[in-house]
Design an enzyme around this catalytic site. Sequence first.
Site, mmCIF file in Angstrom:
data_model
loop_
_atom_site.group_PDB
_atom_site.id
_atom_site.type_symbol
_atom_site.label_atom_id
_atom_site.label_comp_id
_atom_site.label_asym_id
_atom_site.label_seq_id
_atom_site.Cartn_x
_atom_site.Cartn_y
_atom_site.Cartn_z
ATOM 1 N N LYS A 1 -7.049 -29.065 -97.976
ATOM 2 C CA LYS A 1 -5.791 -28.682 -98.620
ATOM 3 C C LYS A 1 -5.320 -27.367 -98.025
ATOM 4 O O LYS A 1 -6.045 -26.354 -98.053
ATOM 5 C CB LYS A 1 -5.997 -28.512 -100.132
ATOM 6 N N THR B 1 -7.819 -34.098 -101.884
ATOM 7 C CA THR B 1 -7.313 -32.747 -101.646
ATOM 8 C C THR B 1 -6.680 -32.159 -102.905
ATOM 9 O O THR B 1 -6.685 -30.941 -103.090
ATOM 10 C CB THR B 1 -6.299 -32.733 -100.497
ATOM 11 N N ARG C 1 9.618 5.719 -73.488
ATOM 12 C CA ARG C 1 10.279 4.508 -73.980
ATOM 13 C C ARG C 1 9.970 4.315 -75.450
ATOM 14 O O ARG C 1 9.012 4.876 -75.997
ATOM 15 C CB ARG C 1 9.813 3.280 -73.206
ATOM 16 N N GLN D 1 -2.081 -1.975 -73.155
ATOM 17 C CA GLN D 1 -3.493 -2.301 -72.961
ATOM 18 C C GLN D 1 -4.387 -1.107 -73.281
ATOM 19 O O GLN D 1 -5.427 -1.241 -73.948
ATOM 20 C CB GLN D 1 -3.731 -2.750 -71.507
ATOM 21 N N HIS E 1 10.726 -5.437 -77.595
ATOM 22 C CA HIS E 1 11.473 -4.599 -76.672
ATOM 23 C C HIS E 1 12.747 -4.044 -77.311
ATOM 24 O O HIS E 1 13.416 -4.719 -78.108
ATOM 25 C CB HIS E 1 11.862 -5.396 -75.428
#
Length: 316
Positions: free
Chosen positions: A13, A58, A187, A242, A270
């Site tokens: 379920k 279920t 940025r 990263q 972005h």
Amino acid sequence: MSDVFISQQSYGKDNIRLIKVFRNKNWHEVVELTIDVLLDGDFTAAYTEADNSKIVATDSMKNTVYILAKQSSNVQNIELFATEIGRHFIFTYSHVSQANVSITKHKWTRMLVDGKFHDHSFYRDGEDTHNAKVIVTRINNNDDENSIKIESIESGLKNLLVLKTTGSKFSGFIRDKYTTLPETNDRILSTSIDATWTYNIISPNVTSSIENIIKFEFDNIFESIRSITLNTFATHDSESVQATLYLMANSVLKSHPQIESIRYELPNKHSFAYDLERFGLKNGESSEGNDADIFVPFDKPNGIITATISRKKELL
């Protein structure tokens, strides 16, 4: 004789919605969960012979979750509540070999009214969630707790949307005939953080597993990892997503020895400076500099950065 066989099956379920209210006189607490239950076991005949004699409906799974929620004192602690649900299905049905229970806890924050926390009113101040997945398995055919093992416990946070307006760079990447992206020393950096961490659960059965994990302060660990993640994002002078991801993960593993590994998924959200030069206004060709203050967000297509950082295994 058939030349095919069922190589994997599970059923259950999904999306069991649940709100539980905890009342202490006029002071109330509220927990909202979405719960998924998947069972694996001796269900082959239901597929190959249309024999439903071993099927747990279920709808019965849904009812079981609500009954356990009524009876449990661990609904707010989703890792332990997921363990209770998994144990129930393994212990109740001898032909069930594995229960996979996933829980999402949705955010409700107490309202501040006239400078005081309201005793029973809440609001949603973000779509980020606390998640848990517990796998409970049967290790023998006995009908006691020693027949059950907690295979794994994962926790995580999802959809934690963050943004900072400076302190992020991206340069030194490969430039070739297909490259149009300019390098930047400043940025906007925004992402929707998903993180999943795996606990070190080593025990032969559910009894020792419970003794092992009951001392894990899951909610405190969750809040700590959330705080580490946010603090690292805010304060790290990022050379790349990263590098920031690795610093987040490394800080988590240093702070919490109970955690075996952590995986982050960080999609770029972005925002690019809009060209206003044609209107005689300086706004910069990129997001660099104090002249750039009007940006347009772009969500698709987007980069996505993922990594799993794990502890090194000690050699015996």
